[in-house]
Design a protein around this motif. Structure first.
Motif, mmCIF file in Angstrom:
data_model
loop_
_atom_site.group_PDB
_atom_site.id
_atom_site.type_symbol
_atom_site.label_atom_id
_atom_site.label_comp_id
_atom_site.label_asym_id
_atom_site.label_seq_id
_atom_site.Cartn_x
_atom_site.Cartn_y
_atom_site.Cartn_z
ATOM 1 N N LEU A 170 -18.799 44.590 1.770
ATOM 2 C CA LEU A 170 -17.767 43.802 1.114
ATOM 3 C C LEU A 170 -16.873 43.172 2.189
ATOM 4 O O LEU A 170 -16.014 43.852 2.758
ATOM 5 C CB LEU A 170 -16.954 44.719 0.186
ATOM 6 C CG LEU A 170 -15.831 44.134 -0.663
ATOM 7 C CD1 LEU A 170 -15.650 44.954 -1.946
ATOM 8 C CD2 LEU A 170 -14.506 44.108 0.092
ATOM 9 N N TYR A 172 -13.833 41.677 3.749
ATOM 10 C CA TYR A 172 -12.455 41.869 3.287
ATOM 11 C C TYR A 172 -11.504 41.458 4.405
ATOM 12 O O TYR A 172 -11.659 41.896 5.555
ATOM 13 C CB TYR A 172 -12.265 43.342 2.922
ATOM 14 C CG TYR A 172 -10.914 43.708 2.368
ATOM 15 C CD1 TYR A 172 -10.268 42.924 1.409
ATOM 16 C CD2 TYR A 172 -10.275 44.882 2.799
ATOM 17 C CE1 TYR A 172 -9.039 43.293 0.894
ATOM 18 C CE2 TYR A 172 -9.050 45.260 2.280
ATOM 19 C CZ TYR A 172 -8.425 44.457 1.332
ATOM 20 O OH TYR A 172 -7.208 44.814 0.817
ATOM 21 N N GLU A 173 -10.518 40.623 4.071
ATOM 22 C CA GLU A 173 -9.647 40.068 5.107
ATOM 23 C C GLU A 173 -8.802 41.115 5.828
ATOM 24 O O GLU A 173 -8.334 40.887 6.943
ATOM 25 C CB GLU A 173 -8.734 38.982 4.516
ATOM 26 C CG GLU A 173 -7.722 39.463 3.494
ATOM 27 C CD GLU A 173 -8.250 39.386 2.081
ATOM 28 O OE1 GLU A 173 -7.422 39.374 1.153
ATOM 29 O OE2 GLU A 173 -9.478 39.338 1.898
ATOM 30 N N GLY A 199 -15.211 38.177 -2.837
ATOM 31 C CA GLY A 199 -14.100 38.002 -3.763
ATOM 32 C C GLY A 199 -13.900 36.549 -4.156
ATOM 33 O O GLY A 199 -14.426 35.639 -3.510
ATOM 34 N N GLY A 203 -9.118 36.621 -3.354
ATOM 35 C CA GLY A 203 -9.572 37.829 -2.689
ATOM 36 C C GLY A 203 -9.636 39.025 -3.630
ATOM 37 O O GLY A 203 -9.539 38.900 -4.851
ATOM 38 N N PHE A 204 -9.780 40.188 -3.043
ATOM 39 C CA PHE A 204 -9.884 41.429 -3.811
ATOM 40 C C PHE A 204 -8.516 42.068 -4.020
ATOM 41 O O PHE A 204 -7.655 42.018 -3.135
ATOM 42 C CB PHE A 204 -10.777 42.443 -3.077
ATOM 43 C CG PHE A 204 -12.216 42.059 -2.986
ATOM 44 C CD1 PHE A 204 -13.083 42.314 -4.036
ATOM 45 C CD2 PHE A 204 -12.716 41.446 -1.841
ATOM 46 C CE1 PHE A 204 -14.421 41.981 -3.950
ATOM 47 C CE2 PHE A 204 -14.054 41.109 -1.743
ATOM 48 C CZ PHE A 204 -14.910 41.372 -2.807
ATOM 49 N N GLU A 206 -6.376 45.570 -4.244
ATOM 50 C CA GLU A 206 -6.527 46.821 -3.496
ATOM 51 C C GLU A 206 -7.341 47.850 -4.271
ATOM 52 O O GLU A 206 -8.149 48.588 -3.684
ATOM 53 C CB GLU A 206 -5.150 47.402 -3.151
ATOM 54 C CG GLU A 206 -4.439 46.655 -2.032
ATOM 55 C CD GLU A 206 -3.154 47.351 -1.618
ATOM 56 O OE1 GLU A 206 -3.000 48.554 -1.932
ATOM 57 O OE2 GLU A 206 -2.315 46.701 -0.975
ATOM 58 N N VAL A 209 -11.043 47.240 -3.909
ATOM 59 C CA VAL A 209 -11.553 47.713 -2.627
ATOM 60 C C VAL A 209 -11.689 49.237 -2.649
ATOM 61 O O VAL A 209 -12.667 49.805 -2.155
ATOM 62 C CB VAL A 209 -10.638 47.268 -1.468
ATOM 63 C CG1 VAL A 209 -11.141 47.824 -0.140
ATOM 64 C CG2 VAL A 209 -10.574 45.735 -1.404
ATOM 65 N N PRO A 219 -16.416 48.023 3.372
ATOM 66 C CA PRO A 219 -15.656 46.821 3.731
ATOM 67 C C PRO A 219 -15.960 46.426 5.174
ATOM 68 O O PRO A 219 -16.059 47.292 6.054
ATOM 69 C CB PRO A 219 -14.199 47.267 3.581
ATOM 70 C CG PRO A 219 -14.243 48.454 2.677
ATOM 71 C CD PRO A 219 -15.530 49.146 3.036
ATOM 72 N N THR A 221 -15.391 43.098 8.313
ATOM 73 C CA THR A 221 -14.679 41.879 8.688
ATOM 74 C C THR A 221 -15.680 40.813 9.106
ATOM 75 O O THR A 221 -16.754 41.125 9.641
ATOM 76 C CB THR A 221 -13.696 42.138 9.844
ATOM 77 O OG1 THR A 221 -13.031 40.906 10.173
ATOM 78 C CG2 THR A 221 -14.407 42.669 11.078
ATOM 79 N N THR A 229 -13.875 31.457 -0.379
ATOM 80 C CA THR A 229 -14.896 32.212 -1.120
ATOM 81 C C THR A 229 -16.272 31.567 -1.022
ATOM 82 O O THR A 229 -17.281 32.260 -0.963
ATOM 83 C CB THR A 229 -14.486 32.388 -2.597
ATOM 84 O OG1 THR A 229 -15.451 33.222 -3.249
ATOM 85 C CG2 THR A 229 -14.404 31.046 -3.342
#
Length: 246
Positions: A170, A172-173, A199, A203-204, A206, A209, A219, A221, A229
């Motif tokens: 996943l 995730y920023e 996402g 985004g997602f 919390e 996640v 998760p 990077t 997206t």
């Protein structure tokens, strides 16, 4: 050699029937004749090397000369769980994901998804449109299969579906450590199925996640830049394709 697609029910013994719009393309656009060669793909990973036997106004009949497994597929099946984006972004995502080797695309309704597919008739039309785009992209990129676009899942349904896969990730920023991402991608050799969760525009959440972590979804990077997206999924798909391509 020209390449066309058919369904397994049109393959009978040593002959294949081509119907629909491809008949006009073969006869009037390509101006092919009986005796010429063509490759017919069953959309499930097999290529049939054929010779055109005969033609009529509504079908082309070919005789199979040889059968081979398609060599354009990745060794692992990749599933893209795409948070529903706004407007026509999904069309671009479907097209490019198919070109990059995905085998299945699952639209996912997430908490920050602006688009809500609550009207079943409208959803069915959208999925039909996305599937047509997937088919076109598969033909253009000479895929051995035609990837499937599913009806929209809830996030919980998507996470449950992904539990059947060998590995899930996943982007995730807030995730850190590009080396960990590289190591995960490198570890994909030998895996048979890979899930990617992307996402929507916002985004997602919390808790999404957290649910992912609780269900074995890692998760990762994709770097120091925040990707849109419609870019994030294509970025990780490109990395995986480069790693797994044989």
């Amino acid at each position: 050699m020209h390449r066309f697609y058919t369904t397994p029910d049109n393959i009978i013994g040593e002959q294949i029937r081509i119907t629909g719009t491809d008949v006009n393309h073969i006869k009037n656009v390509l101006r092919m004749k009986p005796g010429e060669e063509a490759v017919i793909c069953d959309g499930q990973g097999k290529d049939f090397y054929c010779i055109i036997e005969k033609m009529s106004s509504d079908e082309v009949v070919l005789t199979i000369q040889d059968t081979k497994e398609a060599d354009t597929e990745l060794p692992a099946k990749i599933y893209l769980f795409q948070g529903l984006p706004k407007k026509d972004k999904m069309e671009l995502i479907v097209q490019k994901a198919v070109e990059l080797g995905v085998c299945e695309i699952v639209p996912v309704m997430m908490k920050r998804s602006i688009v809500k597919l609550e009207d079943k008739k409208k959803e069915a039309k959208k999925v039909e449109r996305w599937q047509a785009i997937a088919e076109g992209a598969a033909k253009q990129s000479r895929r051995g299969i035609i990837p499937v676009v599913r009806e929209a899942f809830s996030y919980k349904e998507a996470v449950a579906y992904a539990k059947e896969l060998d590995v899930n990730m996943l982007p995730y920023e807030l995730a850190e450590g590009m080396q960990a991402t590289k190591e995960l991608v490198h570890s994909l050799h030998g895996k048979k199925s890979i899930g990617i969760f992307i996402g929507p525009e916002g985004g997602f959440e919390e808790d999404e996640v957290k649910m992912a972590l609780e269900n074995g979804i890692t998760p990762i990077t994709l770097g120091k830049r925040i990707l849109r997206t419609e870019t994030a999924g294509l970025a990780i798909l490109s990395m995986i394709m480069l790693e797994l391509e044989q």
